[in-house]
Write a protein that holds these residues in place. Sequence first.
Motif, PDB file in Angstrom:
ATOM      1  N   TYR A 152      34.871  37.888 -62.621  1.00 42.64           N
ATOM      2  CA  TYR A 152      34.768  36.974 -61.484  1.00 42.64           C
ATOM      3  C   TYR A 152      34.460  35.537 -61.921  1.00 42.64           C
ATOM      4  N   ALA A 153      33.762  35.414 -63.068  1.00 41.36           N
ATOM      5  CA  ALA A 153      33.425  34.070 -63.584  1.00 41.36           C
ATOM      6  C   ALA A 153      34.676  33.307 -63.989  1.00 41.36           C
ATOM      7  N   TYR A 154      35.767  34.040 -64.240  1.00 35.16           N
ATOM      8  CA  TYR A 154      36.998  33.404 -64.701  1.00 35.16           C
ATOM      9  C   TYR A 154      37.931  33.024 -63.544  1.00 35.16           C
ATOM     10  N   LEU A 189      24.343  30.296 -73.846  1.00 36.00           N
ATOM     11  CA  LEU A 189      24.637  28.902 -74.195  1.00 36.00           C
ATOM     12  C   LEU A 189      25.972  28.572 -73.558  1.00 36.00           C
ATOM     13  N   LEU A 190      25.988  27.591 -72.685  1.00 34.51           N
ATOM     14  CA  LEU A 190      27.254  27.200 -72.047  1.00 34.51           C
ATOM     15  C   LEU A 190      27.575  25.768 -72.437  1.00 34.51           C
ATOM     16  N   HIS A 191      28.557  25.625 -73.296  1.00 34.04           N
ATOM     17  CA  HIS A 191      28.968  24.294 -73.749  1.00 34.04           C
ATOM     18  C   HIS A 191      30.049  23.773 -72.809  1.00 34.04           C
ATOM     19  N   SER A 241      29.582  22.493 -60.004  1.00 36.95           N
ATOM     20  CA  SER A 241      28.174  22.203 -60.328  1.00 36.95           C
ATOM     21  C   SER A 241      27.441  23.477 -60.694  1.00 36.95           C
ATOM     22  N   ASN A 242      26.351  23.316 -61.434  1.00 42.64           N
ATOM     23  CA  ASN A 242      25.516  24.454 -61.822  1.00 42.64           C
ATOM     24  C   ASN A 242      24.447  24.703 -60.771  1.00 42.64           C
ATOM     25  N   LEU A 243      24.140  25.972 -60.565  1.00 45.45           N
ATOM     26  CA  LEU A 243      23.026  26.372 -59.716  1.00 45.45           C
ATOM     27  C   LEU A 243      22.019  27.065 -60.613  1.00 45.45           C
ATOM     28  N   PRO A 262      33.314  30.158 -55.915  1.00 42.08           N
ATOM     29  CA  PRO A 262      31.877  29.955 -56.139  1.00 42.08           C
ATOM     30  C   PRO A 262      31.313  31.169 -56.863  1.00 42.08           C
ATOM     31  N   LEU A 263      30.386  30.935 -57.759  1.00 47.53           N
ATOM     32  CA  LEU A 263      29.764  32.040 -58.496  1.00 47.53           C
ATOM     33  C   LEU A 263      28.330  32.145 -57.984  1.00 47.53           C
ATOM     34  N   PRO A 264      28.035  33.209 -57.205  1.00 42.45           N
ATOM     35  CA  PRO A 264      26.689  33.307 -56.637  1.00 42.45           C
ATOM     36  C   PRO A 264      25.633  33.450 -57.726  1.00 42.45           C
ATOM     37  N   LEU A 265      24.384  33.196 -57.356  1.00 43.51           N
ATOM     38  CA  LEU A 265      23.274  33.330 -58.318  1.00 43.51           C
ATOM     39  C   LEU A 265      23.328  34.706 -58.971  1.00 43.51           C
ATOM     40  N   HIS A 266      23.188  34.721 -60.281  1.00 45.09           N
ATOM     41  CA  HIS A 266      23.262  36.000 -61.011  1.00 45.09           C
ATOM     42  C   HIS A 266      22.653  35.853 -62.402  1.00 45.09           C
ATOM     43  N   THR A 267      22.437  36.975 -63.060  1.00 47.23           N
ATOM     44  CA  THR A 267      22.195  36.978 -64.497  1.00 47.23           C
ATOM     45  C   THR A 267      23.392  37.691 -65.102  1.00 47.23           C
ATOM     46  N   ASP A 268      23.738  37.322 -66.334  1.00 46.05           N
ATOM     47  CA  ASP A 268      24.888  37.954 -66.989  1.00 46.05           C
ATOM     48  C   ASP A 268      24.478  39.312 -67.550  1.00 46.05           C
ATOM     49  N   LEU A 269      25.407  40.211 -67.579  1.00 49.85           N
ATOM     50  CA  LEU A 269      25.285  41.505 -68.276  1.00 49.85           C
ATOM     51  C   LEU A 269      24.136  42.402 -67.800  1.00 49.85           C
ATOM     52  N   LYS A 296      41.451  20.813 -66.338  1.00 50.00           N
ATOM     53  CA  LYS A 296      41.115  22.233 -66.222  1.00 50.00           C
ATOM     54  C   LYS A 296      39.701  22.454 -66.750  1.00 50.00           C
ATOM     55  N   ARG A 297      38.811  22.840 -65.829  1.00 49.90           N
ATOM     56  CA  ARG A 297      37.411  23.077 -66.237  1.00 49.90           C
ATOM     57  C   ARG A 297      37.370  24.127 -67.337  1.00 49.90           C
ATOM     58  N   HIS A 298      36.535  23.872 -68.338  1.00 53.22           N
ATOM     59  CA  HIS A 298      36.514  24.769 -69.499  1.00 53.22           C
ATOM     60  C   HIS A 298      35.122  24.742 -70.141  1.00 53.22           C
ATOM     61  N   LEU A 299      34.408  25.863 -70.043  1.00 57.02           N
ATOM     62  CA  LEU A 299      33.121  26.005 -70.730  1.00 57.02           C
ATOM     63  C   LEU A 299      33.306  27.016 -71.848  1.00 57.02           C
ATOM     64  N   ILE A 300      32.560  26.829 -72.930  1.00 55.82           N
ATOM     65  CA  ILE A 300      32.602  27.824 -74.003  1.00 55.82           C
ATOM     66  C   ILE A 300      31.194  28.393 -74.136  1.00 55.82           C
ATOM     67  N   LEU A 329      18.274  32.927 -62.711  1.00 56.84           N
ATOM     68  CA  LEU A 329      19.481  33.229 -61.947  1.00 56.84           C
ATOM     69  C   LEU A 329      20.272  31.927 -61.943  1.00 56.84           C
ATOM     70  N   HIS A 330      21.552  32.063 -62.210  1.00 61.62           N
ATOM     71  CA  HIS A 330      22.379  30.855 -62.284  1.00 61.62           C
ATOM     72  C   HIS A 330      23.703  31.139 -61.590  1.00 61.62           C
ATOM     73  N   GLY A 331      24.404  30.065 -61.292  1.00 63.47           N
ATOM     74  CA  GLY A 331      25.704  30.211 -60.634  1.00 63.47           C
ATOM     75  C   GLY A 331      26.427  28.889 -60.706  1.00 63.47           C
ATOM     76  N   ARG A 332      27.467  28.759 -59.928  1.00 62.00           N
ATOM     77  CA  ARG A 332      28.171  27.467 -59.880  1.00 62.00           C
ATOM     78  C   ARG A 332      28.885  27.363 -58.544  1.00 62.00           C
ATOM     79  N   THR A 333      29.192  26.130 -58.184  1.00 64.59           N
ATOM     80  CA  THR A 333      29.927  25.929 -56.941  1.00 64.59           C
ATOM     81  C   THR A 333      31.428  26.021 -57.255  1.00 64.59           C
TER      82      THR A 333
HETATM   83  C1  OGA Z   1      29.215  32.717 -66.183  1.00 63.01           C
HETATM   84  C2  OGA Z   1      28.580  31.561 -65.541  1.00 63.01           C
HETATM   85  C3  OGA Z   1      28.666  29.218 -64.980  1.00 63.01           C
HETATM   86  C4  OGA Z   1      29.690  28.138 -64.769  1.00 63.01           C
HETATM   87  O1  OGA Z   1      30.332  32.574 -66.679  1.00 63.01           O
HETATM   88  O2  OGA Z   1      28.587  33.792 -66.220  1.00 63.01           O
HETATM   89  O3  OGA Z   1      27.481  31.690 -65.105  1.00 63.01           O
HETATM   90  O4  OGA Z   1      29.235  27.016 -64.572  1.00 63.01           O
HETATM   91  N1  OGA Z   1      29.251  30.401 -65.495  1.00 63.01           N
HETATM   92  O5  OGA Z   1      30.877  28.412 -64.770  1.00 63.01           O
END
Ligand code: OGA
Length: 417
Positions: free
Chosen positions: A220-222, A244-246, A257-259, A226-233, A387-391, A374-378
């Motif tokens: 779903y992150a891909y 680490l999200l670069h 945006s980050n939540l 919107p990515l609701p508040l969550h923890t990974d894994l 094209k938004r791209h985090l590593i 807990l983190h997420g994004r709008t």
């Molecule tokens: C994730 C995540 C945040 C973002 O991929 O698990 O939390 O800003 N991404 O895309």
Amino acid sequence: MKMFARQFNNSILHKLLVSRHFPMPQRLLSASVAEGNVVVVQEPNGGAPLKFPSVWLRDNCQCNCCFHKNTKSRQANWIRGNVESRIRNISGGHEEDVVAIDWFDDHKSVFKLDWLRDRDFAPTNRERYIEEVYKPSYQLWSKPDFPKVWRTFEFKDVMEKDGSFLQWLESLAVQGFSIIKNAPHDVTVARQLSDRIGFIKRTTYGEEFEVKSKENATNYAYLMSPLPLHTDLPYYEHQAGINLLHCYVQSLSHGGSNLLVDGFYVAERLRKEFPNFFEILLKTPVDWYDLGKDSGISFHNIWRSPMISLDVDGRYHRINENSMKRDSHFTIALEDVVPWYEAYDKFIELAYAETVEFKITPGEVFAFNNKRMLHGRTAYEDSPTNKRHLIGAYVDWDIIYSKIRILRSHKKKTKWN
Ligand code: OGA
Ligand code: NM2
Ligand code: ZN
Ligand code: ZN
């Protein structure tokens, strides 16, 4: 036979050591055995006496026979032990700060005062050890506290200066997150930081993973949603410690945006304001799952665990929340389902009430405790030219705490043992 010879040699060694160390001038330390086989060590300058059960001293004898110095391992097998561990004679050091014990089984031990002090059973000393060596305490924060807990670090400093590197790791342990700035526009940044700590935690999503909108997304992150508040894994027993999200490319659209919210703080609010709900989220196992495929590998992960977990000292250990990864299988009793939803609903309400929003920019690395935050994004929208791209990369807390201890011991020039 071999063991006997080693013990014998060792006791000769002790006699030599003891006679060399105690030529009987003025006494510096006093050591005696009190009721319950407790050894009491009184330092000459007063202060609270140090106290040690004799069985513990016998178990932790530091002589070459009982302790293997190179591997820092106890080698005296407990089968040879004796819970009573009776002491024939005990004396404080004279020239040196040591306590020498002559045991009824003819064994002899010599303990250095510094070593004993570091292991004193007094509550304040145990707390000091837990705080300074085991784990620094976390600082809970609410939405209004956010500006006070916000920390930024320069990529170059973190990579090159041990002082900044340690402060960065401590910020992850204490505040639970921080931002690294001015990282190069390079796809290896998340790996470089992970390697600086130790090594990446590999998951079914690979070592580094790319968070971007993908055709036929398998997570779903891909998506751009919107990515609701969550923890990974949450579906892993051995869940990754930090994330680490670069930010390689940020979305120029309104969203992306980050939540962020401190899950431990939310749990603490729930504990204080709605204790019944807190108990439910602490006790009720939830089925977290991940069923899918990534890079051609199929997986089906399941981990049953409550939303809130505490450690042996009653401190917060791990918050599980991820509505995308909560299974429709819910393997609890029928009558427990509705109470769980009521508690969950309150937790989520508090979590969103305490959530902050910010938008990382290219060259920034957002690092956070994945067991706590807990983190997420709008939602965002890619365009043909943007094209938004985090590593991303994960690292385990075992590896991070170990690095914190090593860096702290270098700073203090101490060696454990
Ligand atoms: C994730 C995540 C945040 C973002 O991929 O698990 O939390 O800003 N991404 O895309
Ligand atoms: N990714 C980013 O636990 C999850 O499924 C959250 C993890 C795909 C590695 C996303
Ligand atoms: Zn010994
Ligand atoms: Zn995530």
